[in-house]
Design a protein around this motif. Structure first.
Motif, PDB file in Angstrom:
ATOM      1  N   TRP A  62      16.554  78.089  22.245  1.00 14.52           N
ATOM      2  CA  TRP A  62      16.221  78.347  23.641  1.00 14.52           C
ATOM      3  C   TRP A  62      17.266  79.173  24.395  1.00 14.52           C
ATOM      4  CZ3 TRP A  62      15.111  72.449  24.939  1.00 14.52           C
ATOM      5  CH2 TRP A  62      14.328  71.898  23.913  1.00 14.52           C
ATOM      6  N   SER A  98      28.715  74.688  29.056  1.00 19.44           N
ATOM      7  CA  SER A  98      27.501  74.297  28.328  1.00 19.44           C
ATOM      8  C   SER A  98      26.532  73.637  29.295  1.00 19.44           C
ATOM      9  CB  SER A  98      27.827  73.326  27.197  1.00 19.44           C
ATOM     10  OG  SER A  98      28.137  72.055  27.722  1.00 19.44           O
ATOM     11  N   GLY A  99      25.288  73.545  28.868  1.00 22.91           N
ATOM     12  CA  GLY A  99      24.285  72.907  29.705  1.00 22.91           C
ATOM     13  C   GLY A  99      24.657  71.468  30.026  1.00 22.91           C
ATOM     14  N   SER A 100      25.115  70.750  29.012  1.00 23.66           N
ATOM     15  CA  SER A 100      25.490  69.347  29.227  1.00 23.66           C
ATOM     16  C   SER A 100      26.571  69.234  30.295  1.00 23.66           C
ATOM     17  CB  SER A 100      26.039  68.719  27.949  1.00 23.66           C
ATOM     18  OG  SER A 100      25.202  68.958  26.877  1.00 23.66           O
ATOM     19  N   VAL A 119      25.373  69.634  33.741  1.00 27.32           N
ATOM     20  CA  VAL A 119      24.689  68.432  34.240  1.00 27.32           C
ATOM     21  C   VAL A 119      25.720  67.363  34.635  1.00 27.32           C
ATOM     22  CG1 VAL A 119      23.130  66.530  33.634  1.00 27.32           C
ATOM     23  CG2 VAL A 119      22.547  68.875  32.987  1.00 27.32           C
ATOM     24  N   TYR A 129      15.415  65.229  28.949  1.00 26.51           N
ATOM     25  CA  TYR A 129      16.602  65.512  28.127  1.00 26.51           C
ATOM     26  C   TYR A 129      17.557  66.341  28.978  1.00 26.51           C
ATOM     27  CZ  TYR A 129      19.705  67.435  24.594  1.00 26.51           C
ATOM     28  OH  TYR A 129      20.817  67.776  23.872  1.00 26.51           O
ATOM     29  N   HIS A 130      18.817  65.903  29.013  1.00 28.82           N
ATOM     30  CA  HIS A 130      19.797  66.660  29.790  1.00 28.82           C
ATOM     31  C   HIS A 130      21.063  66.943  29.001  1.00 28.82           C
ATOM     32  CE1 HIS A 130      17.343  66.236  33.376  1.00 28.82           C
ATOM     33  NE2 HIS A 130      17.241  64.941  33.140  1.00 28.82           N
ATOM     34  N   GLY A 131      21.086  66.581  27.717  1.00 30.75           N
ATOM     35  CA  GLY A 131      22.258  66.852  26.885  1.00 30.75           C
ATOM     36  C   GLY A 131      22.646  65.635  26.069  1.00 30.75           C
ATOM     37  N   GLU A 144      13.917  68.062  35.051  1.00 26.34           N
ATOM     38  CA  GLU A 144      13.685  69.377  34.457  1.00 26.34           C
ATOM     39  C   GLU A 144      12.416  69.926  35.116  1.00 26.34           C
ATOM     40  OE1 GLU A 144      13.848  67.045  30.586  1.00 26.34           O
ATOM     41  OE2 GLU A 144      14.014  69.082  29.832  1.00 26.34           O
ATOM     42  N   ASP A 183      17.529  70.569  36.712  1.00 26.39           N
ATOM     43  CA  ASP A 183      18.166  70.984  35.461  1.00 26.39           C
ATOM     44  C   ASP A 183      17.332  72.129  34.890  1.00 26.39           C
ATOM     45  OD1 ASP A 183      19.063  71.406  32.911  1.00 26.39           O
ATOM     46  OD2 ASP A 183      18.993  69.311  32.284  1.00 26.39           O
ATOM     47  N   VAL A 220      18.480  74.318  32.801  1.00 29.19           N
ATOM     48  CA  VAL A 220      19.234  74.816  31.649  1.00 29.19           C
ATOM     49  C   VAL A 220      18.293  75.505  30.648  1.00 29.19           C
ATOM     50  CG1 VAL A 220      20.586  74.098  29.626  1.00 29.19           C
ATOM     51  CG2 VAL A 220      21.159  73.225  31.905  1.00 29.19           C
ATOM     52  N   MET A 221      17.139  74.900  30.406  1.00 29.28           N
ATOM     53  CA  MET A 221      16.175  75.526  29.510  1.00 29.28           C
ATOM     54  C   MET A 221      15.177  76.389  30.270  1.00 29.28           C
ATOM     55  SD  MET A 221      12.888  75.507  28.298  1.00 29.28           S
ATOM     56  CE  MET A 221      12.050  73.933  28.386  1.00 29.28           C
ATOM     57  N   LYS A 244      22.150  78.241  28.923  1.00 33.31           N
ATOM     58  CA  LYS A 244      21.360  78.894  27.866  1.00 33.31           C
ATOM     59  C   LYS A 244      21.175  80.410  28.083  1.00 33.31           C
ATOM     60  CE  LYS A 244      19.572  74.799  25.758  1.00 33.31           C
ATOM     61  NZ  LYS A 244      18.846  73.588  26.064  1.00 33.31           N
TER      62      LYS A 244
HETATM   63  C1  LIG Z   1      19.732  72.226  26.152  1.00 40.04           C
HETATM   64  C2  LIG Z   1      19.632  71.464  27.407  1.00 40.04           C
HETATM   65  C3  LIG Z   1      20.757  70.848  27.975  1.00 40.04           C
HETATM   66  C4  LIG Z   1      22.101  70.807  27.284  1.00 40.04           C
HETATM   67  O1  LIG Z   1      22.649  72.076  27.141  1.00 40.04           O
HETATM   68  P1  LIG Z   1      23.788  72.314  26.042  1.00 40.04           P
HETATM   69  O2  LIG Z   1      24.227  73.710  26.280  1.00 40.04           O
HETATM   70  O3  LIG Z   1      23.134  72.126  24.717  1.00 40.04           O
HETATM   71  O4  LIG Z   1      24.847  71.321  26.303  1.00 40.04           O
HETATM   72  C5  LIG Z   1      20.629  70.239  29.209  1.00 40.04           C
HETATM   73  N1  LIG Z   1      19.441  70.200  29.840  1.00 40.04           N
HETATM   74  C6  LIG Z   1      18.333  70.776  29.318  1.00 40.04           C
HETATM   75  C7  LIG Z   1      17.063  70.721  30.094  1.00 40.04           C
HETATM   76  C8  LIG Z   1      18.381  71.395  28.079  1.00 40.04           C
HETATM   77  O5  LIG Z   1      17.269  71.918  27.548  1.00 40.04           O
END
Ligand SMILES: *Cc1c(COP(=O)(O)O)cnc(C)c1O
Length: 423
Positions: free
Chosen positions: A48, A106-108, A111, A139-141, A200, A234, A236-237, A263
């Motif tokens: 992603w 990073s996404g995590s 968050v 899902y947030h990490g 999300e 969130d 991130v994705m 991402k």
């Molecule tokens: C992938 C993802 C994360 C975590 O991101 P990383 O870069 O893998 O730490 C957090 N939230 C969502 C919605 C994601 O899809």
């Protein structure tokens, strides 16, 4: 003694049953090339992240140029132009009201930062708000904090003692969304008002590409706003065009109080993330009292090379017809999804923007559904990088995929289901 030929321990990989891990040497556009000569179509954008394609020349050039100037500098008390310029542009393109940019990698982490910002806000405002609301199947990490706000299950069961309590709002789709909204409203109206709700927007990714409408997102925001429960999006994705618009919140006209982006922020070339927030959250930390400092950092905060890649990604969005490429992908999906919708071996066929998902009908569904690894092996044998979430097959390609390659993806999915379900 090692049980495996390599000392590398891979993420989300059960080494005991993983036959062979391809050695990837090169990426170009939609393709990945392995050392043994196999070419893979990267149908999930390398988890992603890749948006415009692998090794996108403009982004590669920006990275190269930045490495000649400044590699890394401490970001506490120092700054640099790629971070400043990227932040200015992010404030411009994100929903109006996200005024400050906090960098991470990073996404995590973005968050984690969001959660700390929310709790810090209430603490510095002198309010006793601590409860976090989350949505079921989220899902947030995989860090301790992000696991705490994500769906509990097989992924995090052994770590349960480390996770903090949150309040989970049931997720209901397909005509029963009002139940979700009612539960959220009850949670917001409880005597101890929650600190924040993290969600999300439009697509719950790792939870199985579950989708809900912009109207539901708008209602969620309205319910939270009525009690001033901080709304954490969130993205991130969902960010960077995945859901059809630059950001998913745009489709609902929602301005989050805090938003996480990562991402695709660098086109997928380098790790970078930001947590953006409303001015009042920054203001609550702005004080001559040093105890109100936002105590968060990681070594590579706002790495200049990653920021240069992010900045070039922003220019690409501004100067190239990315929207048209996305619209073309949406049309390709619709053309082929019609067929899948009328195929009795699939259910819950769905799409939001460039993300298409379908569930293979099986006796026992879920992430550990036996059909998942079988499909993965089949796709790999056919030169497709596709990684089903249990019995859910989804496509989330970079925006440079051709019509012919998209057809190949769908043809292979249909053939695969015949193969693994015997149907
Ligand atoms: C992938 C993802 C994360 C975590 O991101 P990383 O870069 O893998 O730490 C957090 N939230 C969502 C919605 C994601 O899809």
């Amino acid at each position: 003694m090692q049980r495996t030929a390599s000392p590398v321990w891979h993420p989300f990989t059960q080494h005991a049953i993983t036959p062979k891990i391809p050695m990837i040497e090169r990426g170009d556009g939609i393709y990945l090339y392995a050392a043994d000569g196999t070419r893979y179509i990267d149908a999930i954008s390398s988890w992603w992240v890749i948006t415009h394609g692998h090794c996108y020349p403009r982004i590669q050039a920006a990275i190269r140029a930045q490495t000649e100037k400044l590699d890394q500098v401490i970001f506490a008390g120092y700054t640099h132009e790629p971070a400043e310029e990227l932040a200015r542009r992010l404030v411009e393109v994100t929903p109006d009201g996200l005024d400050y940019v906090f960098y991470s990698d990073s996404g995590s982490t973005s968050v984690e930062v969001a959660l700390k910002m929310a709790l810090g806000y209430w603490a510095h405002c002198g309010a006793a708000r601590k409860r976090i609301l989350v949505l079921e199947n989220s899902y947030h990490g995989d860090t301790i904090g992000t696991m705490s706000v994500g769906e509990r299950g097989v992924f995090n069961q052994p770590y349960e003692p480390l996770l903090f309590d949150v309040q989970s709002i049931p997720f209901r789709a397909a005509g029963r969304e009002q139940d979700t909204l009612d539960a959220l409203e009850r949670a917001c109206n409880a005597p101890d008002t929650p600190a924040a709700f993290i969600v999300e927007p439009l697509v719950l990714g790792a939870g199985g590409m579950l989708m809900y409408s912009p109207e539901v997102l708008r209602e969620m925001k309205r319910i939270c706003a009525a009690k001033d429960v901080l709304f954490i999006a969130d993205e991130v994705m969902t960010g960077w065009g995945r859901t059809g618009t630059l950001f998913a919140c745009e489709q609902a006209g929602v301005v989050p109080d805090i938003a996480c982006y990562s991402k695709g922020i660098t086109g997928g070339a380098l790790p970078l993330a930001v947590t953006m927030c409303a001015a009042r959250i920054f203001d609550a930390h702005y004080s001559e009292d040093r105890r109100k400092t936002f105590f968060h950092s990681s070594s590579y905060t706002a790495n200049p090379v990653a920021c240069a890649a992010g900045l070039e990604n922003m220019r690409i969005w501004q100067e190239e017809p990315v929207g048209e490429r996305i619209a073309a992908i949406e049309a390709m999906h619709e053309r082929r999804l019609a067929e899948v919708r009328s195929d009795g071996r699939f259910e819950n066929v769905r799409r939001r923007g460039t993300i298409a998902a379908m569930d293979v009908k099986v006796d026992s569904a879920g992430y550990l559904a036996g059909v998942g690894p079988k499909m993965l092996a089949y796709f790999q044998s056919q030169g497709l990088l596709l990684r089903p979430l249990g019995n859910t097959v989804y496509l989330m390609t970079p925006y440079c995929i051709s019509e012919a390659d998209m057809d190949l993806l769908y043809d292979t999915i249909l053939a695969c289901v015949g193969e693994v379900t015997g149907g």
